[in-house]
Write a protein that holds these residues in place. Sequence first.
Motif, PDB file in Angstrom:
ATOM      1  N   ASN A  90       0.788  -1.351   0.125  1.00 26.20           N
ATOM      2  CA  ASN A  90      -0.007  -0.053   0.253  1.00 26.20           C
ATOM      3  C   ASN A  90       0.905   1.469  -0.067  1.00 26.20           C
ATOM      4  OD1 ASN A  90      -2.676   1.341   0.135  1.00 26.20           O
ATOM      5  ND2 ASN A  90      -2.476   1.620   2.217  1.00 26.20           N
ATOM      6  N   THR A  91       0.245   2.225  -0.531  1.00 32.94           N
ATOM      7  CA  THR A  91       0.793   3.557  -0.232  1.00 32.94           C
ATOM      8  C   THR A  91       0.358   4.311   1.139  1.00 32.94           C
ATOM      9  OG1 THR A  91       0.732   3.923  -2.686  1.00 32.94           O
ATOM     10  CG2 THR A  91       1.028   5.891  -1.652  1.00 32.94           C
ATOM     11  N   PHE A  92       1.391   4.776   1.959  1.00 26.99           N
ATOM     12  CA  PHE A  92       1.030   5.358   2.810  1.00 26.99           C
ATOM     13  C   PHE A  92       1.828   6.706   2.744  1.00 26.99           C
ATOM     14  CE2 PHE A  92       1.281   0.927   4.270  1.00 26.99           C
ATOM     15  CZ  PHE A  92       0.091   0.744   4.567  1.00 26.99           C
ATOM     16  N   TYR A  93       0.838   7.756   3.062  1.00 25.53           N
ATOM     17  CA  TYR A  93       1.106   9.219   2.955  1.00 25.53           C
ATOM     18  C   TYR A  93       1.975   9.324   1.702  1.00 25.53           C
ATOM     19  CZ  TYR A  93      -0.152  10.314   7.720  1.00 25.53           C
ATOM     20  OH  TYR A  93      -1.047  10.489   8.638  1.00 25.53           O
ATOM     21  N   GLY A 220      -9.332  10.036   6.421  1.00 32.28           N
ATOM     22  CA  GLY A 220      -8.829   8.620   6.810  1.00 32.28           C
ATOM     23  C   GLY A 220      -9.109   8.173   8.006  1.00 32.28           C
ATOM     24  N   CYS A 224      -5.734   0.438  10.882  1.00 29.12           N
ATOM     25  CA  CYS A 224      -5.188  -0.007   9.655  1.00 29.12           C
ATOM     26  C   CYS A 224      -6.306  -1.091   9.162  1.00 29.12           C
ATOM     27  CB  CYS A 224      -3.880  -0.858  10.079  1.00 29.12           C
ATOM     28  SG  CYS A 224      -2.589   0.165  10.548  1.00 29.12           S
ATOM     29  N   ALA A 227      -8.887   0.794   7.564  1.00 31.70           N
ATOM     30  CA  ALA A 227      -8.388   1.487   6.172  1.00 31.70           C
ATOM     31  C   ALA A 227      -8.135   0.624   4.957  1.00 31.70           C
ATOM     32  CB  ALA A 227      -7.100   2.131   6.488  1.00 31.70           C
ATOM     33  N   GLU A 233      -7.226   5.931   3.571  1.00 33.62           N
ATOM     34  CA  GLU A 233      -5.734   6.416   4.110  1.00 33.62           C
ATOM     35  C   GLU A 233      -5.833   6.071   5.431  1.00 33.62           C
ATOM     36  OE1 GLU A 233      -3.350   7.741   2.372  1.00 33.62           O
ATOM     37  OE2 GLU A 233      -4.493   7.655   0.726  1.00 33.62           O
ATOM     38  N   ILE A 235      -4.150   6.632   9.066  1.00 34.76           N
ATOM     39  CA  ILE A 235      -3.322   7.983   9.328  1.00 34.76           C
ATOM     40  C   ILE A 235      -2.619   7.852  10.787  1.00 34.76           C
ATOM     41  CG2 ILE A 235      -4.188  10.621  10.074  1.00 34.76           C
ATOM     42  CD1 ILE A 235      -4.795  10.113   7.372  1.00 34.76           C
TER      43      ILE A 235
END
Lengths: 430, 430
Positions: A90-93, A220, A224, A227, A233, A235
Motif C-alpha cells: 500500500n501507499t502510506f502518505y 482517513g 489499519c 483503512a 488512508e 493516518i
Amino acid sequence: MVDIATRVYNHKWKIDPIVRSLIDTDFYKLLMCQSVFRNKPDTNVTFSLINRSKSIRLADIIDEGALREQLDHMRSLSLSRGESTWLRGNTFYGKRQMFRSDFMEWFEGMRLPPYHLEKRDGQYELTFEGKWHEVMLWEIPALAILMELRSRAVLSDMGRFELQVLYARAMTKVWEKVETLRDLPTLRLADFGTRRRHSFLWQDWCVQAMREGLGEHFVGTSNCLIAMRREMEAIGTNAHELPMVYSALAEDDAALRDAPYKVLADWQDEHEGNLRIILPDTYGTQGFLQGAPDWLAGWTGMRIDSGDPATGAERAIAWWKARGEDPTQKLVIFSDGLDVDKILELQRQFQGRVRVSFGWGTLLTNDFRGLVPNEGLAPFSLVCKAVAANGQPTVKLSDNPNKAMGPKAEVERYKRVFDLDAQEPMDVIV
Amino acid sequence: MVDIATRVYNHKWKIDPIVRSLIDTDFYKLLMCQSVFRNKPDTNVTFSLINRSKSIRLADIIDEGALREQLDHMRSLSLSRGESTWLRGNTFYGKRQMFRSDFMEWFEGMRLPPYHLEKRDGQYELTFEGKWHEVMLWEIPALAILMELRSRAVLSDMGRFELQVLYARAMTKVWEKVETLRDLPTLRLADFGTRRRHSFLWQDWCVQAMREGLGEHFVGTSNCLIAMRREMEAIGTNAHELPMVYSALAEDDAALRDAPYKVLADWQDEHEGNLRIILPDTYGTQGFLQGAPDWLAGWTGMRIDSGDPATGAERAIAWWKARGEDPTQKLVIFSDGLDVDKILELQRQFQGRVRVSFGWGTLLTNDFRGLVPNEGLAPFSLVCKAVAANGQPTVKLSDNPNKAMGPKAEVERYKRVFDLDAQEPMDVIV
C-alpha cells in the motif's frame, strides 16, 4: 434462505472475538514499532493498564473469564497474508514500501507476548512485559477489548428493539455531528477512535458514515484494518511512548534533557513529509520548543494533544514565526478530547493562519452519552502506557497536570530537568 | 458467506413487490368480505382512489410504469396454503372457524379483478369495478402500494448512510412514543396502520417494537399477514363501506334511513362479543344514535372515527346511559388521526368511565414528519372508497364535513334524510 453451513460453522466459535486482526490497531503503532525494531531492539518495557476514571469499577463490570478469553484470543492471532500484502504494497502518505522487509518478516512471525492479569480494588491490573516492539502492540487491542467488554456488559439486559433503538439514537448523534461539520468548507478530519471505541463494528460504521457524509473532508482513519477494508488512508505518526521510553533509558540529566529530541532525530532519519509531525507536550510544550534544535522547525507540523488546544496552537505558530518559518505552510493536528463544538471553534480560530487537521477519537467512536440510564455507556479515561523501560520508571507530564504519570520523585526530577512552569490543570474527559 | 443461490434467485425478480400476499390487508376487510359474500353477493361496486391532499401530485412523484407493475403483481397473487390454514384454523377474538368453508373455498380461488388507471391533473385516477366482495379487496393493497411507491420515490436519491440515519431517526421517534405510552397502566392499543404505512417492512418493525416496548398493552395488529407471522391477535370489525353501499342500494328515503341499521342487523346475525362494535358516524353520529333500535345498545362498543373524539365518546356514554346500559362495561375504540398526545389525553379523560382502546394508524406506521426536506415523507390523506353500487352513487358524511364525499345532490338528500345538523369542520390529517 438460511445458509446452513454458515450457521453450523458459527456454532464452533467459542467466543465472539473483539479484536480479530493484528492490524485492528492504530497505524502509528506500526510506524513506531518499526522504528523501535530498528533503533531500540533490545529494550525491555512494561506496559500497564491505567483507569484514570476510578469510579468505573471495571473488575465489577467485566467478567474476568471473558476478559482472559479475549486476551488469549489476541495471542492466537498472526498477520494474515492479505494484511501483510497490504502493509507491503500500500501507499502510506504517498510513499510505497513504508515498511521495510526485515520488519515485515519479523511482524509476519510475531505473536503477542503473555499478559499478566490481577484484580485489585475493583480494577484490573493488566501488564505486559517483554521486548518493547512486541509489548507495545498490546496497547490498542487491550484497550479496545476492555472498552467493548464494558459495552457488552452494560447492554446485556436490553431487549432486541431497545437495542436497535439505542443504536438508532447513537447513529443519529453521529449524523448530527456530520451535518454540523459539513458546513465547514476547509475541514480536514480523521478517525483516531480505535482505542476507546464502543465496539469494532461501531467504529467501522462511524468511519463509513463520516466518509459518506463529509466526503473529501474526511481524510482517513488511524485503524489499519478499517483503512484496508474500506480502502481509505491510514493516518498517524508517533506518540508519547517514544519520548517516555527514550527518557527512561537516559543515563543522566543531560541525556534526559536531550531524549525527546533524540526521538525525533531517529524519526527524521526514517520519515519525511506529513510523517514529520512534532508531538511536543510529553514534558511540557513550552520548554520543549524553546530548547528545540533548528532542524525541527523544518518539520511539517505539530500535534496538540494536551492542555488548552488554542493556546497550544498559538504557541506553535509563534514558535514557527520565531524560527523564520511560515505558519500558513505548517500543519497543526488537534487530537485531544475533541467534539463538534471544539472542532468548530478551533477551525474558525485557526483556518487561514495555519493548516488545520483534526484527529477525532473517543467522542467520534464512543459517544453514547445520555443514551442509557446512569451514563452506563459514557466514555471514560482508560489508557495503557509504558511504565518502565529496562527497569527504569517512565514519566509523562504533558501540558495538563491531571494527565501526569510516574513515581513522584521521578516526576519532580523531570520537572526540574525540563524546567516545567506551573501548569493549569484541566479535566480529563477521555 | 454469500448464499450464491439466493443471490441468483433474487436476480429473477423483475420488481420488488410491495404487497406480496392477499392477507397483507386489514382483518376487517376479510370479515366484511365474508359478510358481503353471504349477504350481497350480486352487488356491483366501484371503488375509487381519492387523494384528499391535492398538493401532493402523486402522478408527478410516482412513475406510472412502476405503479402498473405493482398493481399487476397484486393480480397475480392467490391465497397460499399456509395463509388459508391460518384463516381456517386460527382463533379470532376467541372464536374458531370465524371464516366459513364456503367463503374460504371462494377466497382460495379468488384473484383480484382488473383495475383502471389514468393520469389527470397530476393525480392518478385508479378505479376498480366488479363484484363487491372482489373489488373491496383492492382497497388496502392499492393504498399501501401508492404510499410505498411515494416513499421509494422520495428516498431514491439518498446515500446509504443517510438512509440508515433516516430510519434510525424514525425508529427513535417510534420508540419515544413507546416510552411515553408505557407509563399508562391501563392502555390498550392496536396497530391500524396498514393502509397508509410508510412501507411493509416499516409497519412490521413498528408492530414488533410496540410489542416489545408495550408488552400486553399492545393488543395486536389489523394486518393479517403480520398477525400470522408474528403470532399476534388480528384486530378489526367493520367499516363505513358497509353502510355506504347498503345506503346506495336503498330504493327510497325510508329504506335509506334504515340502511345503516340493516348493516348492523346482518352483522349481528354473524358475530358476537368484541366483534359487535358500532361505527355510528357514516351519516352523523347524533342522528344515528337517536334513531337506533334498542338491541344495538346491547352491543359491546363503539368506534369513534371522525369529529372530535372526546365529544364522540361522551355522546356514546350518554347514549348507553339513556338506554339503561352501564358504560363501564362498554368499549370505546378511538381510531381517527391519533398520535401520542391525543392518546394520552383521551386515556386520561375516559379511563374508569368506559373501557378504552385505541386503533392507531398513520402516525404509528408512517410518522416521518420532519425527517426529510420539505416534508417529502409526511403522511397525507389518501383513501380508496366505494363510490357507486349497482350504478347508484355512494355518500359519506361522517362527523366532519371535510370528510364528506358523494355527488352534491345526493349529499343534500342524505343530510335531509339523516336529519344532519350543522357540523363543525375539522382538519383531516390522515
